[in-house]
Every structure is written in structure tokens, then in C-alpha cells.
Scaffold this motif. Structure first.
Motif, PDB file in Angstrom:
ATOM      1  N   LEU A   1     -13.447  42.711   1.319  1.00  0.00           N
ATOM      2  CA  LEU A   1     -14.073  42.548   2.469  1.00  0.00           C
ATOM      3  C   LEU A   1     -13.963  41.985   3.683  1.00  0.00           C
ATOM      4  CD1 LEU A   1     -17.099  41.345   2.279  1.00  0.00           C
ATOM      5  CD2 LEU A   1     -16.359  38.611   1.944  1.00  0.00           C
ATOM      6  N   LEU A   2     -12.281  41.354   3.988  1.00  0.00           N
ATOM      7  CA  LEU A   2     -11.450  41.947   5.058  1.00  0.00           C
ATOM      8  C   LEU A   2     -11.609  42.517   5.642  1.00  0.00           C
ATOM      9  CD1 LEU A   2      -9.843  37.991   3.831  1.00  0.00           C
ATOM     10  CD2 LEU A   2     -12.185  38.224   4.692  1.00  0.00           C
TER      11      LEU A   2
ATOM     12  N   LEU B   1     -11.189  36.056  -7.943  1.00  0.00           N
ATOM     13  CA  LEU B   1      -9.708  36.223  -7.564  1.00  0.00           C
ATOM     14  C   LEU B   1     -10.102  37.308  -6.668  1.00  0.00           C
ATOM     15  CD1 LEU B   1      -8.764  35.797 -11.388  1.00  0.00           C
ATOM     16  CD2 LEU B   1      -7.727  34.688  -9.479  1.00  0.00           C
ATOM     17  N   ALA B   2     -10.701  38.030  -6.338  1.00  0.00           N
ATOM     18  CA  ALA B   2     -10.517  39.585  -4.979  1.00  0.00           C
ATOM     19  C   ALA B   2      -9.896  39.383  -3.903  1.00  0.00           C
ATOM     20  CB  ALA B   2     -11.094  40.387  -5.461  1.00  0.00           C
ATOM     21  N   LEU B   3     -11.351  38.071  -3.911  1.00  0.00           N
ATOM     22  CA  LEU B   3     -11.877  37.200  -2.774  1.00  0.00           C
ATOM     23  C   LEU B   3     -10.190  36.465  -2.295  1.00  0.00           C
ATOM     24  CD1 LEU B   3     -15.542  36.573  -2.166  1.00  0.00           C
ATOM     25  CD2 LEU B   3     -14.091  38.215  -0.838  1.00  0.00           C
ATOM     26  N   THR B   4      -9.427  35.898  -3.103  1.00  0.00           N
ATOM     27  CA  THR B   4      -8.339  34.724  -2.570  1.00  0.00           C
ATOM     28  C   THR B   4      -7.038  35.397  -2.148  1.00  0.00           C
ATOM     29  OG1 THR B   4      -8.736  33.526  -4.309  1.00  0.00           O
ATOM     30  CG2 THR B   4      -6.307  32.912  -3.746  1.00  0.00           C
ATOM     31  N   GLY B   5      -6.817  37.111  -2.763  1.00  0.00           N
ATOM     32  CA  GLY B   5      -5.531  38.150  -2.829  1.00  0.00           C
ATOM     33  C   GLY B   5      -6.750  38.763  -1.334  1.00  0.00           C
ATOM     34  N   ALA B   6      -7.565  38.552  -1.280  1.00  0.00           N
ATOM     35  CA  ALA B   6      -7.736  39.157   0.608  1.00  0.00           C
ATOM     36  C   ALA B   6      -7.423  38.487   1.320  1.00  0.00           C
ATOM     37  CB  ALA B   6      -9.596  39.787   0.455  1.00  0.00           C
TER      38      ALA B   6
ATOM     39  N   GLU C   1      -0.110  41.804   8.938  1.00  0.00           N
ATOM     40  CA  GLU C   1      -0.851  41.726  10.216  1.00  0.00           C
ATOM     41  C   GLU C   1      -1.631  43.165   9.940  1.00  0.00           C
ATOM     42  OE1 GLU C   1      -1.362  40.139  12.833  1.00  0.00           O
ATOM     43  OE2 GLU C   1       0.410  38.924  11.969  1.00  0.00           O
ATOM     44  N   GLU C   2      -1.501  43.093   8.384  1.00  0.00           N
ATOM     45  CA  GLU C   2      -2.296  44.805   7.597  1.00  0.00           C
ATOM     46  C   GLU C   2      -3.669  44.858   8.488  1.00  0.00           C
ATOM     47  OE1 GLU C   2      -3.665  47.754   7.680  1.00  0.00           O
ATOM     48  OE2 GLU C   2      -1.611  47.901   7.211  1.00  0.00           O
ATOM     49  N   PRO C   3      -4.921  45.788   8.976  1.00  0.00           N
ATOM     50  CA  PRO C   3      -6.252  45.141   9.432  1.00  0.00           C
ATOM     51  C   PRO C   3      -6.743  46.307   8.380  1.00  0.00           C
ATOM     52  CG  PRO C   3      -5.522  46.663  10.501  1.00  0.00           C
ATOM     53  CD  PRO C   3      -4.368  46.616  10.415  1.00  0.00           C
ATOM     54  N   ARG C   4      -6.315  46.301   7.262  1.00  0.00           N
ATOM     55  CA  ARG C   4      -7.022  46.890   6.270  1.00  0.00           C
ATOM     56  C   ARG C   4      -6.403  46.895   5.033  1.00  0.00           C
ATOM     57  NH1 ARG C   4      -9.598  52.401   8.157  1.00  0.00           N
ATOM     58  NH2 ARG C   4     -11.468  51.752   9.765  1.00  0.00           N
ATOM     59  N   PRO C   5      -6.366  45.137   4.708  1.00  0.00           N
ATOM     60  CA  PRO C   5      -5.664  45.179   3.048  1.00  0.00           C
ATOM     61  C   PRO C   5      -6.362  45.135   1.688  1.00  0.00           C
ATOM     62  CG  PRO C   5      -6.134  42.933   4.093  1.00  0.00           C
ATOM     63  CD  PRO C   5      -6.945  44.033   5.150  1.00  0.00           C
ATOM     64  N   GLY C   6      -7.193  46.416   2.149  1.00  0.00           N
ATOM     65  CA  GLY C   6      -8.292  46.018   0.687  1.00  0.00           C
ATOM     66  C   GLY C   6      -7.765  46.642  -0.382  1.00  0.00           C
TER      67      GLY C   6
END
Length: 230
Positions: free
Chosen positions: A76-77, A139-144, A152-157
Motif C-alpha cells: 500500500l505504501l 500486520l502487513a500495513l505495520t510492516g510497510a 528510504e526505499e520508495p517501493r518496500p512492498g
């Protein structure tokens, strides 16, 4: 003084509303859509299989659908323009909250559809299973959120999704030898179903609290950015 406060609130409100279209356009549609499609396909299996499935396979399929939805939320992020949007005068809490507010209703709709796809005769109790799905999603959102805060990774998904799968596998491996009274994943007809979902609720609350702590931007990084603009 009151007029100044009201004016500041109105200006911030307009700034947030102006942010809605670009945030909507920047949402990672492909991973979110793929996760939704996989989850709904898994939930539809009991209706597609000739003769249907039993209650235990239906429960496993719905849990698998919840995992698929959660893995989608891990992306999501993802924002290729994060280094640019980080400089806008809207705090990360608001930007992240806006992304979440745009996607969570759609996620809830997908989960509701997944539940309804399973025939009522084999559908597990929706309340308890929804707590499981919500916990996995949070849990997934908290990890993101953690990935965005500490890197600084723009795409950590993708990394968050891999870590989530590895973490879930490790938890399942460690929990396997535990007695049933401590289990999280129990059968729908088990006498420990209600107690297990009390543990899920505690885990959900702890995860929400951890996410709330990680969500604000670090003060040190904010100070360095302010100094850089001077």
C-alpha cells in the motif's frame, strides 16, 4: 484567536482534499488488484468444485484468501515519488492515513464478498474469521509503515510481503508443538474457537499500537530536513 485556529483548520482541510487525487493515482493498483483477484478466486473454490467442499477446506481457503488480501496491503505504501512527496507540508501520518482510508473500504468489500462466496452451509463463523483477516492486514500495513520509517526505499512492498510470509511460516512452525489452548489457528467446530479469537483480538490491538508508534516521521530526520531548507 478562535478565527485563526478555524482558518488554519480550513487551510489544512483544503490541503488534504487537494492531495486526494494524486494519492489515488499513485496507489499500487497492480499488486492490490492481483491480491484481491487471488483472494476472491480462493474463496470461490467451494462453489466451483462439483459437490462443494467440507467445512475444513472452506475455512482453509478463507484463511488463504485473508493472507492474499494482507499481502496486497503490504504494497500500500509503495510510492515511486516518495522522495518528492516527503517535502510537501502534509505530515506522513496524514498521507499514510489518506492512502489507508482510500483502500480499506475496498479491502472490506473484498473480504465481505469472499465470505459470501462460501456457501452458508460450510461457512465458518464470520466474526472470528474477520478478526483474523483484520489482524493479518494490520500486520502487513505495520510492516510497510516500519519499512517506510527506517528505510528510504520508495517501493518496500515486495520486501515486506516476503518478510510477512517468512514470519508467518516461522510462527506456524513454532506454534505447531504448542497445546491447543494456546493455538491461534483452530477449527471452526473446536471448543477453543472463541478463546483463540480473544488472542487474535489482543494481537490486533498490539499491532495497531505498534503501527501508531511507528507512523509519525522520526523527529531527527524532520529536523535534518528543516535545516536543509534553511
Amino acid at each position: 484567536m478562535r478565527e485563526v485556529v478555524v482558518r488554519e483548520v480550513e487551510e489544512k482541510g483544503r490541503a488534504v482534499l487537494a492531495l486526494v487525487p494524486p494519492v489515488w493515482r499513485s496507489l499500487p493498483r497492480r499488486p492490490l488488484g492481483t491480491a484481491a483477484g487471488v483472494g476472491l478466486a480462493l474463496a470461490a473454490v467451494p462453489r466451483l468444485v462439483p459437490g462443494g467442499t467440507g467445512a475444513a477446506p472452506a475455512l482453509l481457503l478463507l484463511r488463504s484468501a485473508a493472507v492474499a488480501f494482507a499481502l496486497g496491503l503490504a504494497f500500500l505504501l509503495d510510492d515511486p515519488a516518495r522522495n518528492v512527496t516527503a517535502a510537501v507540508p502534509i505530515r506522513r501520518v496524514v498521507r499514510t492515513g489518506l492512502r489507508t482510508a482510500l483502500v480499506v473500504p475496498l479491502a472490506a468489500l473484498c473480504w465481505t464478498a469472499a465470505l459470501l462466496l462460501v456457501p452458508g452451509s460450510v461457512r465458518p463463523p464470520a466474526g472470528g474469521l474477520t478478526v483474523e483477516a483484520a489482524t493479518l492486514g494490520v500486520l502487513a500495513l505495520t510492516g510497510a509503515v516500519a519499512a517506510v520509517r527506517f528505510a528510504e526505499e520508495p517501493r518496500p512492498g515486495a520486501a515486506v510481503a516476503r518478510t510477512s510470509v517468512a514470519g508467518a511460516g516461522l510462527v506456524a512452525l513454532l506454534a505447531a508443538p504448542l497445546p491447543e489452548r494456546w493455538a491461534l489457528f483452530v477449527a471452526a467446530d473446536s471448543p477453543g474457537w472463541a478463546v483463540a479469537h480473544q488472542r487474535w483480538a489482543v494481537l490486533l490491538a498490539l499491532t495497531l499500537a505498534a503501527g501508531a508508534v511507528l507512523l509519525p516521521e522520526p523527529l531527527r530526520r524532520h529536523r535534518l530536513r528543516v535545516l536543509g531548507h534553511r
